[in-house]
Design a protein around this motif. Structure first.
Motif, short mmCIF file in Angstrom:
data_model
loop_
_atom_site.label_atom_id
_atom_site.label_comp_id
_atom_site.label_asym_id
_atom_site.label_seq_id
_atom_site.Cartn_x
_atom_site.Cartn_y
_atom_site.Cartn_z
N PRO A 1 -31.06 -4.64 29.19
CA PRO A 1 -30.82 -3.46 28.34
C PRO A 1 -29.50 -2.79 28.64
O PRO A 1 -28.83 -2.46 27.68
CB PRO A 1 -31.84 -2.54 28.26
CG PRO A 1 -32.90 -2.94 29.22
CD PRO A 1 -32.42 -4.25 29.77
N TRP A 2 -29.18 -2.86 29.84
CA TRP A 2 -27.85 -2.02 30.32
C TRP A 2 -27.37 -2.99 31.39
O TRP A 2 -28.13 -3.48 32.01
CB TRP A 2 -27.86 -0.63 30.61
CG TRP A 2 -29.08 -0.54 31.57
CD1 TRP A 2 -28.80 -0.75 32.98
CD2 TRP A 2 -30.27 0.24 31.27
NE1 TRP A 2 -30.19 -0.47 33.55
CE2 TRP A 2 -31.11 0.06 32.47
CE3 TRP A 2 -31.02 0.47 30.15
CZ2 TRP A 2 -32.30 0.59 32.70
CZ3 TRP A 2 -32.36 0.82 30.25
CH2 TRP A 2 -33.10 0.90 31.50
N THR A 3 -25.93 -2.93 31.58
CA THR A 3 -25.39 -3.66 32.59
C THR A 3 -25.78 -3.05 33.77
O THR A 3 -25.59 -1.59 34.16
CB THR A 3 -23.80 -3.58 32.30
OG1 THR A 3 -23.49 -4.20 31.28
CG2 THR A 3 -23.01 -4.23 33.83
N ASN A 4 -26.32 -3.77 34.93
CA ASN A 4 -26.72 -3.18 35.99
C ASN A 4 -26.48 -4.23 37.32
O ASN A 4 -25.99 -5.39 37.17
CB ASN A 4 -28.32 -3.17 35.73
CG ASN A 4 -29.08 -4.49 35.79
OD1 ASN A 4 -29.73 -4.82 36.59
ND2 ASN A 4 -29.10 -5.12 34.66
N MET B 1 -28.24 0.65 43.73
CA MET B 1 -29.45 -0.07 44.19
C MET B 1 -29.91 -1.14 43.10
O MET B 1 -29.34 -1.08 41.96
CB MET B 1 -30.70 0.65 44.37
CG MET B 1 -30.74 1.58 45.67
SD MET B 1 -30.38 0.90 47.01
CE MET B 1 -29.35 2.09 47.74
N THR B 2 -30.38 -2.24 43.38
CA THR B 2 -30.61 -3.40 42.43
C THR B 2 -31.39 -2.78 41.18
O THR B 2 -32.21 -2.18 41.24
CB THR B 2 -31.70 -4.46 43.30
OG1 THR B 2 -30.86 -4.98 44.45
CG2 THR B 2 -31.70 -5.76 41.99
N GLY B 3 -30.63 -3.09 40.17
CA GLY B 3 -31.32 -2.77 38.83
C GLY B 3 -30.79 -1.39 38.25
O GLY B 3 -31.07 -1.07 36.86
N HIS C 1 -21.79 -9.96 41.22
CA HIS C 1 -23.12 -9.11 41.34
C HIS C 1 -23.44 -8.25 40.37
O HIS C 1 -24.09 -7.04 40.35
CB HIS C 1 -23.05 -8.43 42.61
CG HIS C 1 -22.94 -9.36 43.87
ND1 HIS C 1 -23.52 -10.70 44.02
CD2 HIS C 1 -22.11 -9.39 44.91
CE1 HIS C 1 -23.16 -11.55 45.10
NE2 HIS C 1 -22.28 -10.54 45.81
N ILE C 2 -22.70 -8.27 39.01
CA ILE C 2 -23.13 -7.50 37.80
C ILE C 2 -23.82 -8.40 36.86
O ILE C 2 -23.38 -9.39 36.53
CB ILE C 2 -21.89 -6.93 37.19
CG1 ILE C 2 -21.18 -5.81 38.21
CG2 ILE C 2 -22.27 -6.26 35.88
CD1 ILE C 2 -19.95 -5.10 37.93
N ARG C 3 -24.96 -7.71 36.56
CA ARG C 3 -25.75 -8.47 35.33
C ARG C 3 -25.33 -7.68 33.97
O ARG C 3 -25.51 -6.44 34.07
CB ARG C 3 -27.58 -8.34 35.46
CG ARG C 3 -27.66 -8.89 36.77
CD ARG C 3 -28.88 -7.96 37.18
NE ARG C 3 -29.83 -8.54 38.09
CZ ARG C 3 -30.97 -7.98 38.89
NH1 ARG C 3 -31.35 -6.84 38.16
NH2 ARG C 3 -31.72 -8.65 39.56
N SER C 4 -24.89 -8.46 33.06
CA SER C 4 -24.34 -7.86 31.76
C SER C 4 -25.39 -7.58 30.98
O SER C 4 -26.13 -8.32 30.57
CB SER C 4 -23.08 -8.72 31.56
OG SER C 4 -22.07 -9.06 32.27
N ALA C 5 -25.41 -6.45 30.19
CA ALA C 5 -26.20 -6.04 29.21
C ALA C 5 -26.10 -7.41 28.09
O ALA C 5 -25.13 -7.82 27.59
CB ALA C 5 -25.89 -4.79 28.43
#
Ligand code: AMP
Ligand code: MG
Length: 419
Positions: A45-48, A97-99, A133-137
């Protein structure tokens, strides 16, 4: 004699999907989804952050190494669940932190392992490329992207995807209401001492357990003698309360075959000879008046042969696809695998064989052997304890030789695989 496919087509032609209910996701486990659903949320749902570490501006740490570490000021602490979006100037970092959502000003995460873990100032000893290490929304799903299709299983995996995509409830077909009637004057309850001529009623357990494994709600399990009047009373009591009634025994040509005697004359249930072994005599139809009220759709009725292996095969080949179709399953038959025969066995001429089998996966592939050491026999109920599936051998084959490749179906309940 008719082909298995002809009988199955008749069965499926009558097996219309039941109405659906909206249930909590947890209650949809093992059931079939009544509608196709799209993702309501972007996933994620958001970049985390994908790591515990520091959110940074990648330009700041481009030259970082153990010999030339970069020191940044830590201006925020971002645990998972935080809503904050601190601004980061050049030379600044946020512990993350992760997430946790990545601040809009950061474009890379430095894992904690490449730092000294500092809380006010952090020493960074490795560069971080933009986006690392970024997960995109939305990289997994955008809102509106397809997620699950109607007729697929409410598996653990599908339910977790639905939960993540914004669903708390889901629509699933109602469970089929199933009753089992075992016929036979020789039958006694399991565990009861046997008089000469008697046997324990094993089919009631077999069929009712299989029905439950395949998503049914069990209405009743009844054992009746070969007196037609007794069977008639049992059917009368159940006809208005079930979607499916599965009978075992009493369908062949014998003098005391009450199922055929009672249900054949009106033509509502048709008795066929199907080109399979075991399972040749099959009754199937739908009860109508006078069993149910005028204009009402009566339950589907299966009259399966009484021998336990026959009843088992008949359930798997005909009743199971019916139960799945009633639940709106998009796939009602089981996947077949090719397996190599570990030993040879005899097969009947002119009929397709369904042989209870032990199927194993070895280093050289899938292998199969008969569950019964002494050959096939529809009465060999003890061998069912060793069966985890069955082999299907074409009607034209007279003998399976060791090493031949045959088709097998590994037994899966609709809840999971069996060992
Ligand atoms: P039927 O189809 O009634 O002629 O029965 C065929 C064979 O299956 C006979 O040997 C029966 O005793 C046996 N049988 C029938 N019903 C059951 C049952 N519920 N449990 C175990 N064996 C059964
Ligand atoms: Mg009988």
């Amino acid at each position: 004699m008719i082909e298995v496919e002809t009988q199955l087509a008749r069965v499926l032609g009558e097996s219309r999907q039941l109405p659906s209910d909206t249930v909590a996701l947890a209650a949809a486990h093992g059931r079939y989804l009544a509608e196709s659903l799209v993702s309501r949320y972007a996933l994620p749902p958001w970049t985390n952050s994908a790591m515990d570490g520091y959110a940074v501006r990648s330009d700041d740490v481009a030259a970082a190494s153990p010999e030339t570490p970069v020191i940044l000021d830590v201006v925020a602490d971002l645990p998972a669940g935080t809503a904050s979006d601190p601004s980061l100037a050049s030379g600044q970092a946020a512990r993350i932190m992760t997430g946790a959502p990545v601040p809009a000003d950061a474009d890379a995460i430095v894992p904690v392992e490449a730092t000294d873990g500092g809380e006010r100032r952090v020493r960074i000893t490795a560069p971080a490329k933009r986006g690392v290490h970024i997960r995109s929304a939305g990289e997994d799903r955008q809102p509106g992207d397809p997620l699950v299709t109607a007729g697929s299983r409410g598996s653990a995996e599908a339910l977790s995807a639905l939960a993540s995509a914004g669903y708390g409830t889901v629509s699933v077909a109602r469970r089929p209401r199933v009753a089992v009637i075992a016929t036979g004057s020789e039958l006694v309850a399991p565990g009861e001492a046997l008089e000469r001529g008697q046997i324990p009623d094993s089919n009631s357990l077999l069929i009712s357990s299989l029905a439950i494994e395949h998503g049914s709600e069990l209405v009743d399990v009844v054992r009746v003698s070969d007196e037609v009047a007794e069977l008639e009373a049992a059917l009368q009591a159940l006809a208005g309360r079930c979607d499916v009634i599965v009978l075992t025994g009493g369908v062949s040509m014998g003098a005391y075959d009450p199922v055929k005697e009672l249900l054949s004359p009106g033509g509502q249930v048709r008795f066929e000879k199907v080109a399979m072994q075991p399972g040749k005599p099959q009754g199937f139809g739908r009860l109508a008046e006078p069993w149910v009220g005028e204009g009402e759709l009566g339950p589907l009725v299966f009259g399966l042969p009484g021998n336990p292996v026959s009843a088992w095969v008949s359930f798997l080949v005909f009743v199971r696809p019916c139960l799945r179709a009633l639940q709106g399953a998009s796939v009602v038959e089981d996947p077949r695998l090719s397996a190599r025969a570990e030993t040879g066995w005899r097969t009947p001429p002119g009929r397709r064989q369904y042989l209870p089998a032990r199927i194993r996966t070895t280093e050289s592939g899938v292998v199969v052997s008969p569950a019964a050491a002494r050959g096939s026999g529809s009465h060999l109920v003890g061998s069912l304890a060793d069966a985890n599936g069955y082999a299907i051998v074409d009607a034209r084959v007279e003998r399976v030789e060791e090493g031949d490749v045959v088709q097998v179906v590994r037994l899966m309940s609709d809840v999971g695989a069996r060992l």
